[in-house]
Design an enzyme around this catalytic site. Structure first.
Site, PDB file in Angstrom:
ATOM      1  N   LYS A   3       0.843  -1.197   0.000  1.00  0.00           N
ATOM      2  CA  LYS A   3       0.000   0.000   0.000  1.00  0.00           C
ATOM      3  C   LYS A   3       0.883   1.254   0.000  1.00  0.00           C
ATOM      4  CE  LYS A   3      -3.735  -1.903   2.927  1.00  0.00           C
ATOM      5  NZ  LYS A   3      -4.903  -1.699   2.063  1.00  0.00           N
ATOM      6  N   ARG A  43     -10.448 -11.467   2.345  1.00  0.00           N
ATOM      7  CA  ARG A  43     -11.376 -12.491   1.867  1.00  0.00           C
ATOM      8  C   ARG A  43     -10.736 -13.874   1.873  1.00  0.00           C
ATOM      9  NH1 ARG A  43     -12.081  -9.167  -3.515  1.00  0.00           N
ATOM     10  NH2 ARG A  43     -11.603  -7.623  -1.919  1.00  0.00           N
TER      11      ARG A  43
END
Length: 466
Positions: A245, A319
């Site tokens: 990120k 997820r």
């Protein structure tokens, strides 16, 4: 001397001050019931019952007789909630008795707001907290019920607000263990490479690059009643992995275990209330780090359920850990399964920080959650598990893609991905929460925030026929 909890009510007694909550619509009529001295004082101070306006009322000797708080117009009250939580720190530290014309739901909301307004994160403060105003429980409210909610929300906020240096997978495990011990629950933990041996490969793949060992936390409580399983994303810090990120996106990533924090708050509400349920809490606790052993873009992983997943972005790790936990949860066929995660930025783009989307195939569950959300002012919005988008998560070389290209419908495709791992459970809902209050608001200071737990706490008894 023990300091009273900010989430408890004051006992009735001598010296209690009057606290009047007055709307703009009722302002003139209310003034007519007051003494000439009070009317003159409020006229001199210009009090007009605007939302959040506070006027202190002196007694004849110059001391404090009480206070009046403006509750605004009907339009104001639709836009804002928990007003009393915002004015609590504006009031002198005295004991107050509330005078109002609220209906039951609004009274519950404002009284809970008062309790939540006592929250502050003080783990790293060296100063002594200032004394706060306290409130006698108003007639008609379930004081214990509201205190239970406020204390559980404080737990959620504390966990989210704690920096990752002080709250990694091990410390999250300790928090779950403390909760289990407090209420007589049981807990088991699967660590490190044992995740592979216990067929939890996606949790292992996400957490293996970190110095702090990944683990699955499994807490159980209750031996009778319907089976209720809560699954919470416990990514204690998310660098994005090899798809690192940018700095601006990494600053809030201590909150990426907000799903775990929220299900723990909900679990505390349930256990403290003594529900007759068989409660199970599953938290994959990991840190998504960067090292030579990190999973790579393009890797194909095999999940607990046997479905293969192509990793097209290592920053779509939530997820993955949830997929194994959901598959494990379904092996016991719970009567209801709830998944909570700080999962996608797409949910924030669509609904902003205050409204949490949820996904379910169960119409009755959706209706119950929507009604409870409105009643307890815990904003939720049902989003579609749109089957036409399924090809977006089906890559060429594996069963599933963890990060479809294009960026469209990101929250929906993430929910569709998780839905592939839920089998044999009719009452299932996934919540894509933010877990953070970006700007301070009444009863909600800037920082960690629970979302969806109060609505679930209100809806689940009816859903489970408790």
């Amino acid at each position: 001397m023990n300091t009273p909890s900010p989430y408890s009510f004051a006992p009735e007694g001598h010296g209690t001050k009057d606290l009047h909550l007055v709307t703009v619509e009722a302002h003139e009529g209310w003034l007519e019931t007051q003494s000439r001295r009070v009317r003159a004082w409020l006229a001199a101070t210009g009090f007009a019952a605007k939302l959040g306006e506070v006027a202190l009322i002196p007694d004849p000797d110059g001391g404090l007789a009480g206070a009046v708080v403006g509750h605004g117009t009907a339009h104001d009250r639709k836009r804002d909630r928990f007003l009393l939580g915002g004015v609590r720190r504006k009031l002198p530290p005295a004991r107050y008795a509330l005078h109002h014309t609220l209906d039951q739901d609004a009274l519950n909301e404002e009284t809970l707001g008062w309790l939540l307004g006592g929250y502050s994160f003080r783990a790293f403060k060296t100063s002594t907290p200032a004394d706060m105003a306290t409130l006698v429980a108003p007639a008609g409210v379930d004081a214990q019920h509201l205190q239970t909610i406020a204390e559980a929300e404080a737990l959620t906020r504390d966990l989210i607000n704690t920096p990752a240096s002080q709250l990694g997978p091990e410390e999250l495990e300790q928090a779950v263990m403390a909760l289990a011990n407090r209420f007589g629950g049981d807990m088991s933990v699967t660590y490190g490479d044992d995740l592979l041996y216990q067929n939890l490969p996606l949790i292992h793949a996400v957490g293996r690059a970190a110095d702090r060992s990944p683990r699955l936390l499994d807490m159980r409580w209750g031996r009778a009643g319907p089976k209720l399983t809560l699954v919470g994303k416990g990514v204690c810090f998310d660098t994005g992995g090899l798809n690192l990120k940018p700095g601006g996106s990494m600053g809030l990533m201590k909150k990426d275990m907000g799903g775990a924090a929220t299900v723990l708050g909900l679990a505390q509400m349930i256990m403290a209330s003594g529900w007759q349920v068989q409660l199970r809490v599953l938290i994959p606790a990991v840190e998504n780090a960067v090292s030579g052993s990190a999973m790579r873009p393009g890797d194909v992983l095999t999940s607990r359920k046997g479905l293969t997943v192509e990793v097209n972005n290592t920053d779509a790790e939530g997820r993955l850990v949830l997929a194994d936990a959901l598959a494990l949860a379904c092996e016991e066929s719970p009567d209801a399964l709830i998944c909570m995660a700080t999962l996608t930025g797409a949910a924030r783009v669509a609904l902003g920080p205050d409204v949490a989307p949820f996904y379910t195939h169960d119409g009755a569950l959706a209706q119950a959650l929507t009604a409870a959300s409105a009643r307890v002012r815990d904003p939720l919005w049902q989003m579609p598990l749109h089957p036409a988008y399924a090809p977006m998560i089906e890559p060429a070389i594996a069963d599933l893609d963890n990060a479809p290209a294009g960026g469209m419908a990101g929250s929906i495709t993430a929910a569709l991905f998780l839905d592939r791992f839920v089998e044999g459970v009719d009452r299932y809902a996934h919540f894509d929460i933010y877990g953070h209050q970006p700007t301070s608001a009444p009863a909600r200071p800037n920082g960690g925030a629970g979302q969806g737990a109060r609505a679930l706490f209100a809806a689940l008894p009816g859903v489970l026929d408790l």
